[in-house]
Each structure stands twice: as C-alpha cells, then as structure tokens.
Design an enzyme around this catalytic site. Sequence first.
Site, PDB file in Angstrom:
ATOM      1  N   HIS A  98       0.852  -1.194   0.000  1.00 30.51           N
ATOM      2  CA  HIS A  98       0.000   0.000   0.000  1.00 30.51           C
ATOM      3  C   HIS A  98       0.884   1.238   0.000  1.00 30.51           C
ATOM      4  CE1 HIS A  98      -3.803  -2.088   0.547  1.00 30.51           C
ATOM      5  NE2 HIS A  98      -3.243  -2.831   1.498  1.00 30.51           N
ATOM      6  N   CYS A 120      -0.531   1.826  -5.264  1.00 29.11           N
ATOM      7  CA  CYS A 120      -1.237   3.035  -5.661  1.00 29.11           C
ATOM      8  C   CYS A 120      -0.243   4.191  -5.844  1.00 29.11           C
ATOM      9  CB  CYS A 120      -2.280   3.405  -4.613  1.00 29.11           C
ATOM     10  SG  CYS A 120      -3.575   2.169  -4.377  1.00 29.11           S
TER      11      CYS A 120
END
Length: 388
Positions: A169, A211
């Site tokens: 993440h 991301c």
Amino acid sequence: KQAKYIRLATAAVLGMSLEIIIKTPMCLPRFLLFSQDNAGQFFSSGHTNNWAVLVCTSRFWFNYRHVANTLSVYRSVKRLGIPDSHIVLMLADDMACNHRNPKPATVFSHKNMELNVYGDDVEVDYRGYEVTVENFLRVLTGRLPPSTPRSKRLLSDDRSNILIYLTGHGGNGFLKFQDSEEISNVELADAFEQMWQKRRYNELLFIIDTCQGASMYERFYSPNLMALASSQVGEDSLSHQPDLAIGVHLMDRYTFYLLEFLEDIHPASKTNMNDLFKVCPKTQCVSTPGHRTDLFLRDPGSVLITDFFGSVRKVEITMETINLTDQIKQLQKETYSYVDQLPVSEIIHQKPKQKDWHPPDGFILGLWTLILLVFFKSYGIKHLKHIF
C-alpha cells in the site's frame, strides 16, 4: 596452428556444451557466423550475474494479494534461472500458514486454483516483523551486521544486474511497511545512489505495484536505472481475481498480467523491455502503468527480459591469441578506493561521548540549606538580619 581460446563471459549458447565446442572443429565456422550476426545483442549488457530483491510490505489476511504478487515474481525468476542464493525474498506475512487459508501451505494467483505460486521450495529470507524499512535499506546498501548470514545479504558487484520488486500500500511519494512505517521516494533514490557509488550494480530494474506507484521513481537520479510502476500519480492500483471461498482478491491487476507475460518467456527468448512496457494497458489495468528510461544508458529495445528476470551465461569463441598475463598485470595496477566509513559494528558498540559536568538537581538548594544550618547553629536566629 593458430591457438584457439574460449573465453567465458556471461549463459549457455544454443544448448551446446563447452566440450562439444572444443572437441568438434566442424562446429566452429558455423558458430562463429552465428556469433558475428548476433554479437551486438549477445554481449550488449556486460553483466556476469543476476540478483533479485522481492518485497511484500503488507501484513494481514486481507492483503493476501500482495504476498501472491511477490511469490509470482519469485516463481518466474527462479524458473528463468536465478537461484535462491541470488534472491532476497521478504514477506511481511505468511499467508500459506494462515488459519483462514482453506488450503494450507498454498498461495494461489488464480481463482481457478490453477497455479500455486508458493510451490514446494520457497526460501523466505526476511519474514514477519523482519520486513522493515531499515532492513530493506541495509540489504540494498550492504550495511548489515557481521553476523548476518549470506542468505540475507545482497552480495552483488559492479557486474550485477539487479531486479527490485515492491508491492504493498502506498501513496504520493511513499510506500507503507507493515502499516506502521513508510519509505519515501527520496530515501529510496538515495539508497540506489549509494548502491551505484559502492559499485553494487551494473544495471538495475525497479518495479513497483502500488497506488500512485509512479511517484516512487520521480526522484531517482542514479545512472543505469530503469523503473516501472503500475499506476500514475493520483491513480489507484486495483486488485484482481476475487475468490469467494477465502473472501479476498488473489492478485493485483498489474502483477497478474505481468505473470501472464513472464509465463511465455524462456531462457533463450529474444523478448525485450519494450514488450514489457506494453504489459497491462489501461483497458486491463484500469490504472495507467508508467515507466522511466531516461537514466538507463542502453536502448530498452536492445535489453532482453532475461537480462533481469533470468540468469543466463553466455559463451564467446575467438580465434585470436589472448595474453592473459598482460591483462592480469594491468588489472593489478588499477586500484580502487572507497569513501572511508565507520563499520556498523563500531557504530553499535562505540561508547557515548563524555558530557560536560553539571551539578545534579537540588545540589545548589542543598548547599544553601547547609550554609543556613551552620549559620543558625553558630550565631542563632537573632543574627539572621545580617544575611538579608
């Protein structure tokens, strides 16, 4: 007769053993013609060994896909020839032995359970809470304690091609480790620069599936470095292959299509990096994959996939006489020096610097109290006015 010499440079040529090439003169003319036609691409990389650092930075069952991402790349590089001794595998959690896993000792990358990427011979070098930003940076720069075993070290040199794969993440300019700390794009760029200054790589391929992944290579400034990301700044990197039986997604989209691409690669493949750039277009990934090649010295079209994902030893034959003695003497004259730095063992065990002496707390108050007691005992309270 003119002497024939065989010079080893970097993975097998057309499956021909050295014994056949040496003992069969009829093979030489045909082989020489082949090597002349392909010399430009055959020896263009200049590396002699390959290494891979594969990192999953996420814990907990709902991040199953990140472990599957890393193990998929691990399986591919092993299949293409990089041995476990040249792979540093860092997994922040053990999904194969998680009590929620309906099929223990397995990690699948496809909802049909077709491919078990965990396999039977996985060697995890850093697991659980060992996967930290500090340990990752120490592996890259080689600043590890002397007691660290070889399996946990990146023993690369200036002829090493290194693949670094990260998944987890992240956000704009950072990647989280274990949901408790993070590494920034500046820290990562500085670590790669240390690697270059210390001659720890020849060429480096950086791939990140997270991301806003492209933000992680924006600050890179070291030479011979190529980077790929699963998403641009402001975009999310999406998951793929939901499995209702275990309740989580099995992989991320970018790594899923990267694995499909690598499954068609074999050690003698001529597929180049330009083909890798086309993996997972926006129609498949939803996010927009990015890449950066301005720091890389070679044309990506001439860089084979196996230059980073495989470990191929090339053979070159020459009819010229080579005087090895002169070359050895020339190498002995070349001296290299590194910047002096304090060994890690001395940093850990060094004594703290002695501080300037200061009176302890309450010392002055106690001194005045002693003075007053002596005064009262000697002169009494009637002479107290002389003090003030």
